[in-house]
Design a protein around this motif. Structure first.
Motif, PDB file in Angstrom:
ATOM      1  N   VAL A 161      59.261  34.151  35.567  1.00  0.00           N
ATOM      2  CA  VAL A 161      57.911  34.351  36.101  1.00  0.00           C
ATOM      3  C   VAL A 161      57.467  35.784  35.841  1.00  0.00           C
ATOM      4  N   VAL A 162      56.169  36.019  35.972  1.00  0.00           N
ATOM      5  CA  VAL A 162      55.590  37.364  35.917  1.00  0.00           C
ATOM      6  C   VAL A 162      55.176  37.737  37.329  1.00  0.00           C
ATOM      7  N   ILE A 163      55.543  38.936  37.772  1.00  0.00           N
ATOM      8  CA  ILE A 163      55.276  39.362  39.147  1.00  0.00           C
ATOM      9  C   ILE A 163      54.445  40.637  39.156  1.00  0.00           C
ATOM     10  N   TYR A 164      53.388  40.615  39.956  1.00  0.00           N
ATOM     11  CA  TYR A 164      52.603  41.817  40.197  1.00  0.00           C
ATOM     12  C   TYR A 164      52.602  42.082  41.693  1.00  0.00           C
ATOM     13  N   ARG A 165      52.792  43.335  42.058  1.00  0.00           N
ATOM     14  CA  ARG A 165      52.681  43.724  43.465  1.00  0.00           C
ATOM     15  C   ARG A 165      51.400  44.515  43.647  1.00  0.00           C
ATOM     16  N   HIS A 166      50.572  44.076  44.569  1.00  0.00           N
ATOM     17  CA  HIS A 166      49.323  44.765  44.859  1.00  0.00           C
ATOM     18  C   HIS A 166      49.509  45.568  46.149  1.00  0.00           C
ATOM     19  N   GLY A 167      49.694  46.857  45.979  1.00  0.00           N
ATOM     20  CA  GLY A 167      50.061  47.708  47.094  1.00  0.00           C
ATOM     21  C   GLY A 167      49.057  47.749  48.219  1.00  0.00           C
ATOM     22  N   GLN A 168      47.780  47.797  47.885  1.00  0.00           N
ATOM     23  CA  GLN A 168      46.765  47.931  48.923  1.00  0.00           C
ATOM     24  C   GLN A 168      46.770  46.729  49.863  1.00  0.00           C
ATOM     25  N   GLU A 169      47.010  45.533  49.300  1.00  0.00           N
ATOM     26  CA  GLU A 169      47.015  44.328  50.118  1.00  0.00           C
ATOM     27  C   GLU A 169      48.420  43.908  50.507  1.00  0.00           C
ATOM     28  N   ASP A 170      49.446  44.554  49.916  1.00  0.00           N
ATOM     29  CA  ASP A 170      50.840  44.248  50.191  1.00  0.00           C
ATOM     30  C   ASP A 170      51.135  42.775  49.931  1.00  0.00           C
ATOM     31  N   ILE A 171      50.731  42.293  48.759  1.00  0.00           N
ATOM     32  CA  ILE A 171      50.981  40.910  48.382  1.00  0.00           C
ATOM     33  C   ILE A 171      51.770  40.859  47.077  1.00  0.00           C
ATOM     34  N   ILE A 172      52.398  39.708  46.829  1.00  0.00           N
ATOM     35  CA  ILE A 172      53.151  39.477  45.602  1.00  0.00           C
ATOM     36  C   ILE A 172      52.447  38.372  44.828  1.00  0.00           C
ATOM     37  N   ASP A 173      52.057  38.670  43.610  1.00  0.00           N
ATOM     38  CA  ASP A 173      51.297  37.758  42.759  1.00  0.00           C
ATOM     39  C   ASP A 173      52.247  37.210  41.696  1.00  0.00           C
ATOM     40  N   ILE A 174      52.391  35.884  41.600  1.00  0.00           N
ATOM     41  CA  ILE A 174      53.384  35.274  40.713  1.00  0.00           C
ATOM     42  C   ILE A 174      52.707  34.334  39.722  1.00  0.00           C
ATOM     43  N   SER A 175      52.970  34.523  38.438  1.00  0.00           N
ATOM     44  CA  SER A 175      52.422  33.675  37.376  1.00  0.00           C
ATOM     45  C   SER A 175      53.561  33.196  36.469  1.00  0.00           C
ATOM     46  N   PRO A 176      53.322  32.153  35.675  1.00  0.00           N
ATOM     47  CA  PRO A 176      54.349  31.688  34.736  1.00  0.00           C
ATOM     48  C   PRO A 176      54.740  32.773  33.728  1.00  0.00           C
ATOM     49  N   LYS A 177      55.953  32.700  33.246  1.00  0.00           N
ATOM     50  CA  LYS A 177      56.470  33.673  32.284  1.00  0.00           C
ATOM     51  C   LYS A 177      55.591  33.731  31.042  1.00  0.00           C
ATOM     52  N   GLY A 178      55.358  34.942  30.559  1.00  0.00           N
ATOM     53  CA  GLY A 178      54.600  35.132  29.334  1.00  0.00           C
ATOM     54  C   GLY A 178      53.098  35.106  29.517  1.00  0.00           C
ATOM     55  N   ILE A 179      52.652  35.010  30.774  1.00  0.00           N
ATOM     56  CA  ILE A 179      51.225  34.916  31.050  1.00  0.00           C
ATOM     57  C   ILE A 179      50.688  36.257  31.530  1.00  0.00           C
ATOM     58  N   ASN A 180      49.625  36.716  30.914  1.00  0.00           N
ATOM     59  CA  ASN A 180      48.904  37.890  31.394  1.00  0.00           C
ATOM     60  C   ASN A 180      47.465  37.799  30.861  1.00  0.00           C
ATOM     61  N   LYS A 181      46.648  38.730  31.225  1.00  0.00           N
ATOM     62  CA  LYS A 181      45.243  38.650  30.828  1.00  0.00           C
ATOM     63  C   LYS A 181      45.061  38.713  29.310  1.00  0.00           C
ATOM     64  N   TRP A 182      45.914  39.466  28.633  1.00  0.00           N
ATOM     65  CA  TRP A 182      45.796  39.557  27.180  1.00  0.00           C
ATOM     66  C   TRP A 182      46.122  38.222  26.524  1.00  0.00           C
TER      67      TRP A 182
END
Length: 252
Positions: A161-182
């Motif tokens: 999976v791909v994981i992003y942590r958004h510090g301001q909201e203190d959340i963990i964002d999870i997407s399928p492997k190899g997925i990003n905006k590009w």
């Protein structure tokens, strides 16, 4: 030229629709022959409420690349494989996590009604809030809070999976492997070094990395170092930068 904009924290704030001044700046881009594309962490369902109706047919990347929309229709989604989905749901249960799980259109939300992210989830009631077992596929998961957050992160990092942590909201964002905006933009035919990108957070890094010119809105250390230039998150500065970049371009 293609102008690609993240939404929250870049050109819209506090979950509110785009302001009149921002809309006017984007309309000016269109009038001058440029193309505007939106690329957000939000699923397409939740992109629409913050955009004026005449922009609903614009090309969009949602869910950090997992959703692709064009001409007013969702044309592609990429979801977790069945095994990964099962493990993610078991981890959610094990760590007693509150979550937002998005499918192709419907979703499952277990967080509190007063959580900041709740107001951005399906405000126009375009979809259904159902149990995770009723979702046909899991496209994106946001962990709002949990027990033993660091232990949960350790387990998540073992998965494809791909994981992003958004510090301001203190959340963990999870997407399928190899997925990003590009990767999402590539599905729309966007080519490397052939667009201008505006972003504000870690999930914009790959998008900015492949742009011809990039603007970091606000303060983000890694994004600021990568971007061509930085502007404050004040609306006046953002509008000025959009129009400044437009004025320096010639449309073929």
């Amino acid at each position: 030229m293609k102008f690609i904009f993240d939404l929250d924290g870049t050109i819209c704030f506090s979950g509110k629709p785009l302001s009149e001044r921002i809309v006017q700046a984007l309309d000016t881009l269109i009038e001058k022959g440029h193309e505007v594309i939106f690329a957000s962490a939000r699923p397409i369902r939740d992109l629409l409420p913050v955009l004026p109706a005449h922009m609903h047919h614009f090309s969009m990347v949602g869910g950090n690349g997992a959703f692709i929309a064009k001409g007013g229709e969702v044309i592609s989604t990429i979801h977790f494989d069945a095994q990964t989905s099962d493990i993610l749901l078991k981890l959610i249960e094990e760590f007693n996590a509150a979550y937002l799980i998005d499918s192709h259109w419907d979703y499952s939300y277990s967080g509190s009604d007063d959580h900041p992210i709740r107001r951005n989830v399906d405000p126009e009631q375009r979809a259904k809030n159902v149990s995770p077992s009723e979702l046909d596929e899991l496209v994106k998961i946001v962990i709002l809070n949990s027990l033993n957050g660091e232990q949960l992160l350790d387990q998540l990092h073992k998965l494809p999976v791909v994981i992003y942590r958004h510090g301001q909201e203190d959340i963990i964002d999870i997407s399928p492997k190899g997925i990003n905006k590009w990767t999402g933009l590539q599905q729309l035919g966007v080519e490397m070094q052939q667009f201008i990108a505006f972003g504000n957070d870690a999930n914009d890094i790959e998008m900015l990395r492949h742009s011809a010119h990039s603007v970091c809105v606000g303060e983000h250390t890694e994004l600021g170092e990568l971007a061509t230039e930085k502007v404050s998150n004040e609306e006046e500065q953002i509008v000025r930068k959009i129009l400044e970049l437009m004025s320096g371009l010639r449309v073929a």
